[in-house]
Design a protein around this motif. Structure first.
Motif, PDB file in Angstrom:
ATOM      1  N   UNK A  85       0.819  -1.054  -0.220  1.00 29.50           N
ATOM      2  CA  UNK A  85       0.237   0.097   0.038  1.00 29.50           C
ATOM      3  C   UNK A  85       0.852   1.318  -0.031  1.00 29.50           C
ATOM      4  N   UNK A  86       0.580   2.044  -1.062  1.00 30.26           N
ATOM      5  CA  UNK A  86       1.549   3.355  -1.009  1.00 30.26           C
ATOM      6  C   UNK A  86       1.462   4.274   0.314  1.00 30.26           C
ATOM      7  N   UNK A  87       0.416   4.197   0.982  1.00 32.94           N
ATOM      8  CA  UNK A  87       0.315   5.035   2.065  1.00 32.94           C
ATOM      9  C   UNK A  87       1.358   4.572   3.343  1.00 32.94           C
ATOM     10  N   UNK A  88       1.192   3.013   3.351  1.00 36.58           N
ATOM     11  CA  UNK A  88       2.130   2.303   4.400  1.00 36.58           C
ATOM     12  C   UNK A  88       3.497   2.523   4.044  1.00 36.58           C
ATOM     13  N   UNK A 128       0.735 -12.952   8.018  1.00 34.77           N
ATOM     14  CA  UNK A 128      -0.238 -12.298   9.090  1.00 34.77           C
ATOM     15  C   UNK A 128      -0.729 -11.021   8.566  1.00 34.77           C
ATOM     16  N   UNK A 129      -1.649 -10.659   8.788  1.00 33.28           N
ATOM     17  CA  UNK A 129      -2.153  -9.183   8.375  1.00 33.28           C
ATOM     18  C   UNK A 129      -1.379  -8.145   9.113  1.00 33.28           C
ATOM     19  N   UNK A 130      -0.817  -7.448   8.213  1.00 36.07           N
ATOM     20  CA  UNK A 130       0.041  -6.107   8.755  1.00 36.07           C
ATOM     21  C   UNK A 130      -0.713  -5.121   9.379  1.00 36.07           C
ATOM     22  N   UNK A 131      -2.089  -5.049   8.997  1.00 39.38           N
ATOM     23  CA  UNK A 131      -2.986  -4.143   9.372  1.00 39.38           C
ATOM     24  C   UNK A 131      -2.783  -3.624  10.852  1.00 39.38           C
ATOM     25  N   UNK A 132      -2.831  -4.772  11.763  1.00 38.41           N
ATOM     26  CA  UNK A 132      -2.818  -4.282  13.213  1.00 38.41           C
ATOM     27  C   UNK A 132      -1.598  -3.643  13.674  1.00 38.41           C
ATOM     28  N   UNK A 133      -0.495  -4.176  13.335  1.00 41.65           N
ATOM     29  CA  UNK A 133       0.790  -3.507  13.504  1.00 41.65           C
ATOM     30  C   UNK A 133       0.749  -1.853  13.012  1.00 41.65           C
ATOM     31  N   UNK A 134       0.427  -1.844  11.829  1.00 42.80           N
ATOM     32  CA  UNK A 134       0.674  -0.616  11.095  1.00 42.80           C
ATOM     33  C   UNK A 134      -0.441   0.408  11.883  1.00 42.80           C
ATOM     34  N   UNK A 159       4.788   4.880   2.479  1.00 44.43           N
ATOM     35  CA  UNK A 159       5.267   6.452   2.692  1.00 44.43           C
ATOM     36  C   UNK A 159       5.324   6.433   4.188  1.00 44.43           C
ATOM     37  N   UNK A 160       4.600   5.986   5.044  1.00 41.05           N
ATOM     38  CA  UNK A 160       4.730   5.967   6.525  1.00 41.05           C
ATOM     39  C   UNK A 160       6.017   5.613   6.927  1.00 41.05           C
ATOM     40  N   UNK A 161       6.268   4.248   6.285  1.00 39.21           N
ATOM     41  CA  UNK A 161       7.520   3.465   6.829  1.00 39.21           C
ATOM     42  C   UNK A 161       8.917   4.304   6.423  1.00 39.21           C
ATOM     43  N   UNK A 162       8.797   4.857   5.453  1.00 35.15           N
ATOM     44  CA  UNK A 162       9.958   5.397   4.695  1.00 35.15           C
ATOM     45  C   UNK A 162      10.180   6.889   4.179  1.00 35.15           C
TER      46      UNK A 162
END
Length: 432
Positions: free
Chosen positions: A68-71, A184-190, A73-76
């Motif tokens: 996901x491009x927003x994820x 695992x769904x990364x959504x929870x950690x994000x 962007x958040x990470x980097x």
């Protein structure tokens, strides 16, 4: 309060409630100041990446594979064709809990990513993950991509294979499982990483709010009998693009009878004198941060009706009452139990939620009304969250409705209202 949570420079003194008089409508759009130099962007990027890695470890993830491009962007901090990549998978990011962050993208994305201290390695061996690029060879490329990701897990994750993924289509997802990875769904950690904002993130958000409120001023100044909803909404888009923003999540602007029920998108309907015009800005502005503010205007000439004032004041009562409940440590259940109750006849069409989080667009959490108990989950507010407080008031089967919303930062001592756009004096001040 330490440096990481000191928001004193991220906003001015708490604004006092304001109303919008007709004289104020005639003011020109605000002149935006370039605030880029005020924001320590590398510090913000480091904060976000560290937050995500903390949550990866807390959720037992050896790595995440982000598409996901927003994820990303958040990470980097990378931005490359964001809206395109929301529906066509292109670039992707491999980020272990410990170790080098590795980014795969086309040449423009590699050029951007190569300038960022949050990325350790830029790779050119990008695999096409969408059918658009891969065609009938889609299965073949997904298999190659999964082997590519498995090799990185083997190299950087110390034998661990529990990996967080998001928004992968079935073929790449199954290919990763075939390689022996536990997905695992990364959504929870994000979500739990993104929910606590740094002071720099609040500065970015304030810049987006300034752009959104510039758009609101343009719309108020241009609102006249005879224009279409779409023509009016175009002024919000223009303000966002001119102010360095990115996009608007939806077209929620409606007038007259189209304000009830809510969530009808801007159309070619002609706005008439006497109509209420209601909108939700839903902006993703500078730095990809969100402004989520709702207001209602009365289109002149003429005075609003008693019922229009009543709808407006009931919605205003709800957001101001519920905002007073905001504090760190408040449970979602406490917020629900302490909420404002609309009078009978005005409580049959509540908004889908009482409150929700905001960061890079809408985020966790969502706090529901009691009528939506089936969806309820409990948690509590924390300092550093940004919470939007919502209200929609419109009689079931009624002619019009009003949607209002403000945006708050939760601090260690309470809540600060970040949105400052005035409420309408003509609708708010008349006694009903």
């Amino acid at each position: 309060m330490n440096d990481a949570t000191d928001y004193s420079k991220a906003f001015a003194a708490k604004p006092q409630p304001m109303t919008l008089t007709e004289a104020a409508w005639k003011t020109p759009p605000m002149q935006l100041t370039d605030t880029e130099g005020m924001i320590d962007v590398p510090r913000m990027r480091r904060y976000r990446q560290n937050r995500l890695r903390e949550q990866m470890k807390a959720h037992g993830l050896a790595a995440v594979i982000l598409t996901d491009p927003l994820s990303i962007r958040y990470a980097t901090g990378v931005r490359n064709c964001t809206l395109f990549q929301m529906h066509i998978h292109a670039g992707y990011l491999f980020m272990p809990a410990e170790g080098p962050v590795i980014y795969f993208d086309s040449e423009p994305g590699r050029e951007t990513g190569g300038q960022l201290e949050t990325i350790d390695e830029i790779r050119e061996d990008l695999m096409p993950l969408s059918y658009m690029f891969a065609g009938y060879r889609h299965q073949e490329w997904c298999t190659k991509w999964a082997k590519q990701m498995k090799a990185l897990v083997d190299e950087h994750c110390g034998g661990e294979t529990r990996v967080g993924v998001e928004r992968t289509a079935p073929l790449p997802h199954m290919a990763l499982e075939t390689e022996g990875l536990t997905l695992v769904d990364a959504g929870e950690a994000l979500a739990h990483a993104r929910k606590i904002k740094s002071p720099e993130e609040i500065l970015c958000m304030n810049q987006t709010i300034a752009v959104a409120e510039d758009g609101m001023t343009r719309m108020r100044n241009h609102l006249v009998n005879g224009m279409t909803e779409q023509a009016l909404w175009s002024h919000m888009w223009a303000a966002n693009i001119e102010g360095g923003g990115e996009w608007i999540d939806y077209r929620l602007l409606a007038s007259g009878e189209r304000t009830n029920p809510w969530q009808q998108e801007a159309s070619s309907r002609t706005i008439r004198a006497g109509d209420l015009v209601v909108f939700d800005c839903g902006m993703v502005g500078p730095w990809s941060y969100g402004a989520d503010i709702s207001r209602a205007y009365h289109c002149g000439p003429g005075r609003p009706t008693d019922e229009q004032c009543r709808l407006y004041q009931y919605a205003h009562n709800e957001i101001t009452h519920n905002a007073q409940l905001l504090r760190p440590g408040a449970s979602f259940r406490e917020l629900i139990d302490g909420r404002y109750r609309q009078p009978d006849g005005y409580n049959d069409q509540t908004y889908p939620c009482m409150m929700h989080g905001l960061g890079m667009a809408d985020e966790y959490p969502v706090i529901y009304y009691p009528e939506d108990e089936a969806f309820h989950y409990d948690d509590e507010l924390e300092a550093g969250m940004v919470i939007c407080v919502e209200s929609y008031v419109g009689k079931l089967g009624g002619h019009e409705g009003v949607k209002l919303e403000d945006q708050y930062l939760i601090t260690e001592t309470g809540a600060i209202c970040l949105s400052r756009y005035p409420f309408e004096d003509a609708l708010l001040s008349r006694e009903i």
